[in-house]
Design a protein around this motif. Structure first.
Motif, PDB file in Angstrom:
ATOM      1  N   ARG A  36     -11.001  14.259 -11.904  1.00  0.00           N
ATOM      2  CA  ARG A  36     -10.904  14.877 -10.578  1.00  0.00           C
ATOM      3  C   ARG A  36     -11.498  13.973  -9.505  1.00  0.00           C
ATOM      4  O   ARG A  36     -10.952  13.859  -8.396  1.00  0.00           O
ATOM      5  N   GLU A  37     -12.611  13.306  -9.825  1.00  0.00           N
ATOM      6  CA  GLU A  37     -13.217  12.391  -8.850  1.00  0.00           C
ATOM      7  C   GLU A  37     -12.305  11.200  -8.568  1.00  0.00           C
ATOM      8  O   GLU A  37     -12.179  10.762  -7.413  1.00  0.00           O
ATOM      9  N   ARG A  38     -11.666  10.669  -9.598  1.00  0.00           N
ATOM     10  CA  ARG A  38     -10.759   9.538  -9.405  1.00  0.00           C
ATOM     11  C   ARG A  38      -9.542   9.939  -8.569  1.00  0.00           C
ATOM     12  O   ARG A  38      -9.070   9.164  -7.725  1.00  0.00           O
ATOM     13  N   VAL A  39      -9.030  11.125  -8.798  1.00  0.00           N
ATOM     14  CA  VAL A  39      -7.877  11.597  -8.020  1.00  0.00           C
ATOM     15  C   VAL A  39      -8.254  11.720  -6.548  1.00  0.00           C
ATOM     16  O   VAL A  39      -7.470  11.349  -5.650  1.00  0.00           O
ATOM     17  N   GLU A  40      -9.444  12.206  -6.266  1.00  0.00           N
ATOM     18  CA  GLU A  40      -9.890  12.317  -4.875  1.00  0.00           C
ATOM     19  C   GLU A  40     -10.008  10.942  -4.215  1.00  0.00           C
ATOM     20  O   GLU A  40      -9.663  10.777  -3.035  1.00  0.00           O
ATOM     21  N   VAL A  73      -1.553   7.665 -11.884  1.00  0.00           N
ATOM     22  CA  VAL A  73      -1.087   7.328 -10.535  1.00  0.00           C
ATOM     23  C   VAL A  73       0.427   7.165 -10.569  1.00  0.00           C
ATOM     24  O   VAL A  73       0.999   6.691 -11.557  1.00  0.00           O
ATOM     25  N   THR A  74       1.059   7.571  -9.495  1.00  0.00           N
ATOM     26  CA  THR A  74       2.512   7.434  -9.358  1.00  0.00           C
ATOM     27  C   THR A  74       2.802   6.280  -8.414  1.00  0.00           C
ATOM     28  O   THR A  74       2.326   6.264  -7.269  1.00  0.00           O
ATOM     29  N   VAL A  75       3.570   5.313  -8.909  1.00  0.00           N
ATOM     30  CA  VAL A  75       3.862   4.086  -8.170  1.00  0.00           C
ATOM     31  C   VAL A  75       5.374   3.925  -8.071  1.00  0.00           C
ATOM     32  O   VAL A  75       6.115   4.220  -9.024  1.00  0.00           O
ATOM     33  N   GLN A  76       5.818   3.464  -6.932  1.00  0.00           N
ATOM     34  CA  GLN A  76       7.248   3.196  -6.758  1.00  0.00           C
ATOM     35  C   GLN A  76       7.656   1.991  -7.593  1.00  0.00           C
ATOM     36  O   GLN A  76       6.924   1.006  -7.696  1.00  0.00           O
ATOM     37  N   LYS A  77       8.831   2.056  -8.205  1.00  0.00           N
ATOM     38  CA  LYS A  77       9.309   0.967  -9.044  1.00  0.00           C
ATOM     39  C   LYS A  77       9.591  -0.280  -8.212  1.00  0.00           C
ATOM     40  O   LYS A  77       9.894  -0.187  -7.021  1.00  0.00           O
ATOM     41  N   PRO A  78       9.486  -1.467  -8.842  1.00  0.00           N
ATOM     42  CA  PRO A  78       9.704  -2.707  -8.078  1.00  0.00           C
ATOM     43  C   PRO A  78      11.091  -2.801  -7.449  1.00  0.00           C
ATOM     44  O   PRO A  78      11.248  -3.376  -6.359  1.00  0.00           O
ATOM     45  N   ASP A  79      12.113  -2.246  -8.113  1.00  0.00           N
ATOM     46  CA  ASP A  79      13.463  -2.324  -7.555  1.00  0.00           C
ATOM     47  C   ASP A  79      13.729  -1.246  -6.512  1.00  0.00           C
ATOM     48  O   ASP A  79      14.808  -1.216  -5.898  1.00  0.00           O
ATOM     49  N   GLY A  80      12.760  -0.345  -6.303  1.00  0.00           N
ATOM     50  CA  GLY A  80      12.921   0.696  -5.297  1.00  0.00           C
ATOM     51  C   GLY A  80      13.681   1.911  -5.763  1.00  0.00           C
ATOM     52  O   GLY A  80      13.828   2.875  -5.001  1.00  0.00           O
ATOM     53  N   ASN A  81      14.169   1.915  -7.006  1.00  0.00           N
ATOM     54  CA  ASN A  81      14.930   3.050  -7.528  1.00  0.00           C
ATOM     55  C   ASN A  81      13.995   4.009  -8.271  1.00  0.00           C
ATOM     56  O   ASN A  81      13.758   3.871  -9.476  1.00  0.00           O
ATOM     57  N   GLY A  82      13.446   4.950  -7.551  1.00  0.00           N
ATOM     58  CA  GLY A  82      12.598   5.952  -8.173  1.00  0.00           C
ATOM     59  C   GLY A  82      11.151   5.497  -8.302  1.00  0.00           C
ATOM     60  O   GLY A  82      10.724   4.481  -7.736  1.00  0.00           O
ATOM     61  N   SER A  83      10.390   6.265  -9.067  1.00  0.00           N
ATOM     62  CA  SER A  83       8.962   6.005  -9.264  1.00  0.00           C
ATOM     63  C   SER A  83       8.609   6.216 -10.729  1.00  0.00           C
ATOM     64  O   SER A  83       9.388   6.768 -11.503  1.00  0.00           O
ATOM     65  N   GLU A  84       7.409   5.791 -11.088  1.00  0.00           N
ATOM     66  CA  GLU A  84       6.919   5.965 -12.451  1.00  0.00           C
ATOM     67  C   GLU A  84       5.449   6.371 -12.417  1.00  0.00           C
ATOM     68  O   GLU A  84       4.691   5.963 -11.535  1.00  0.00           O
ATOM     69  N   GLU A  85       5.076   7.183 -13.396  1.00  0.00           N
ATOM     70  CA  GLU A  85       3.705   7.674 -13.493  1.00  0.00           C
ATOM     71  C   GLU A  85       2.979   6.907 -14.593  1.00  0.00           C
ATOM     72  O   GLU A  85       3.455   6.842 -15.729  1.00  0.00           O
ATOM     73  N   ILE A  86       1.836   6.339 -14.249  1.00  0.00           N
ATOM     74  CA  ILE A  86       1.106   5.463 -15.168  1.00  0.00           C
ATOM     75  C   ILE A  86      -0.259   6.084 -15.463  1.00  0.00           C
ATOM     76  O   ILE A  86      -1.060   6.290 -14.541  1.00  0.00           O
ATOM     77  N   ARG A 115       0.820  -1.208   0.000  1.00  0.00           N
ATOM     78  CA  ARG A 115       0.000   0.000   0.000  1.00  0.00           C
ATOM     79  C   ARG A 115       0.855   1.261   0.000  1.00  0.00           C
ATOM     80  O   ARG A 115       0.520   2.248  -0.663  1.00  0.00           O
ATOM     81  N   GLY A 116       1.953   1.226   0.680  1.00  0.00           N
ATOM     82  CA  GLY A 116       2.805   2.404   0.763  1.00  0.00           C
ATOM     83  C   GLY A 116       3.504   2.760  -0.531  1.00  0.00           C
ATOM     84  O   GLY A 116       4.044   3.868  -0.662  1.00  0.00           O
ATOM     85  N   HIS A 117       3.521   1.840  -1.525  1.00  0.00           N
ATOM     86  CA  HIS A 117       4.174   2.128  -2.803  1.00  0.00           C
ATOM     87  C   HIS A 117       3.284   2.930  -3.748  1.00  0.00           C
ATOM     88  O   HIS A 117       3.750   3.352  -4.810  1.00  0.00           O
ATOM     89  N   LEU A 118       2.022   3.109  -3.392  1.00  0.00           N
ATOM     90  CA  LEU A 118       1.153   3.996  -4.166  1.00  0.00           C
ATOM     91  C   LEU A 118       1.365   5.406  -3.628  1.00  0.00           C
ATOM     92  O   LEU A 118       0.907   5.757  -2.541  1.00  0.00           O
ATOM     93  N   LEU A 119       2.061   6.233  -4.393  1.00  0.00           N
ATOM     94  CA  LEU A 119       2.550   7.509  -3.876  1.00  0.00           C
ATOM     95  C   LEU A 119       1.563   8.655  -4.061  1.00  0.00           C
ATOM     96  O   LEU A 119       1.298   9.404  -3.124  1.00  0.00           O
ATOM     97  N   SER A 120       1.008   8.821  -5.263  1.00  0.00           N
ATOM     98  CA  SER A 120       0.146   9.977  -5.498  1.00  0.00           C
ATOM     99  C   SER A 120      -0.693   9.748  -6.753  1.00  0.00           C
ATOM    100  O   SER A 120      -0.528   8.750  -7.468  1.00  0.00           O
ATOM    101  N   ALA A 121      -1.579  10.715  -7.010  1.00  0.00           N
ATOM    102  CA  ALA A 121      -2.415  10.709  -8.216  1.00  0.00           C
ATOM    103  C   ALA A 121      -2.682  12.154  -8.613  1.00  0.00           C
ATOM    104  O   ALA A 121      -2.765  13.042  -7.755  1.00  0.00           O
ATOM    105  N   ARG A 122      -2.817  12.392  -9.921  1.00  0.00           N
ATOM    106  CA  ARG A 122      -3.086  13.746 -10.396  1.00  0.00           C
ATOM    107  C   ARG A 122      -3.797  13.692 -11.739  1.00  0.00           C
ATOM    108  O   ARG A 122      -3.729  12.686 -12.463  1.00  0.00           O
TER     109      ARG A 122
END
Length: 224
Positions: free
Chosen positions: A156-160, A130-143, A94-101
């Motif tokens: 906007r509703e999905r981001v909330e 959504v921004t998710v941490q990479k599996p190897d832990g080196n940085g993140s990626e936006e999908i 759960r903690g690897h889901l960082l943000s959404a925009r």
């Protein structure tokens, strides 16, 4: 031959012994035989209608499905692309889901509207990522969660919803976005409509009635 059992009743018919009774054969209606051209016309028309249904089904079936399913401990991100016959599934804490925009997209890719002119900016669609941490832990990626525009309100509703889950305001998240269509469905639909038109114009759906032969009356006048 006729017997009367009781007074007031109608006489009954009894078949004499050794005699042969006359019994009518049961009537069985016969279906008219259709010609080969008529049968072929009906097969042509029905087949074209079935192809219309197939074309509509191909157009209505999305080619890209993005799903984000989260519980209180972990999330599962699934990206299915029927056009490329590929499915990617990733499960992370759960903690690897960082943000959404909210983002602007063009052909499934995130674009920055600041770097574009006003005319090109109007062609961009509205979606969210959504921004998710990479599996190897080196940085993140936006999908991006959709390859086509979702309108202005829905992203906007999905981001909330995602932000509420990240901030522990909810213990579950279930987001599914479907986009795209199979271009072959348009070709099948157009071909089927033309086929129905030709079948209606050139087809024969009822055998022509045979012409009745008129008897020639003898000439009543005599040659002088």
């Amino acid at each position: 031959m006729f017997q009367r059992k009781k007074q007031g009743e109608l006489p009954l018919f009894t078949q004499p012994k050794g005699g042969s009774g006359i019994s009518a054969a049961p009537y069985s209606p016969r279906m008219p035989k259709a010609s080969t051209y008529t049968i072929g016309s009906w097969v042509w028309l029905v087949g074209s209608i079935v192809m219309i249904g197939l074309g509509i089904w191909l157009i209505a079936t999305p080619t890209d499905v993005h799903t984000l399913d989260c519980d209180s401990e972990a999330c599962t991100l699934t990206i299915a692309s029927w056009e490329h016959s590929a499915t990617q599934t990733r499960r992370f804490p759960r903690g690897h889901l960082l943000s959404a925009r909210s983002v602007r997209i063009r052909r499934g890719e995130i674009r920055d509207p600041k770097d574009l002119r006003s005319k090109a900016r109007r062609k961009l669609g509205y979606s969210f990522a959504v921004t998710v941490q990479k599996p190897d832990g080196n940085g993140s990626e936006e999908i991006p969660m959709s390859t086509t525009s979702l309108g202005r309100k829905k992203p906007r509703e999905r981001v909330e919803e995602v932000e509420a889950y990240i901030q522990n305001q909810s213990n579950g998240l279930d987001i599914t976005e479907s986009s795209g269509y199979d271009w072959r469905g348009i070709l099948v639909l157009l071909f089927s409509l033309v086929s129905v038109l030709f079948a209606s114009v050139f087809g024969q759906f009822e055998d022509p009635k045979p012409k009745s032969r008129q008897r020639q009356r003898p000439n009543s006048r005599r040659k002088m």
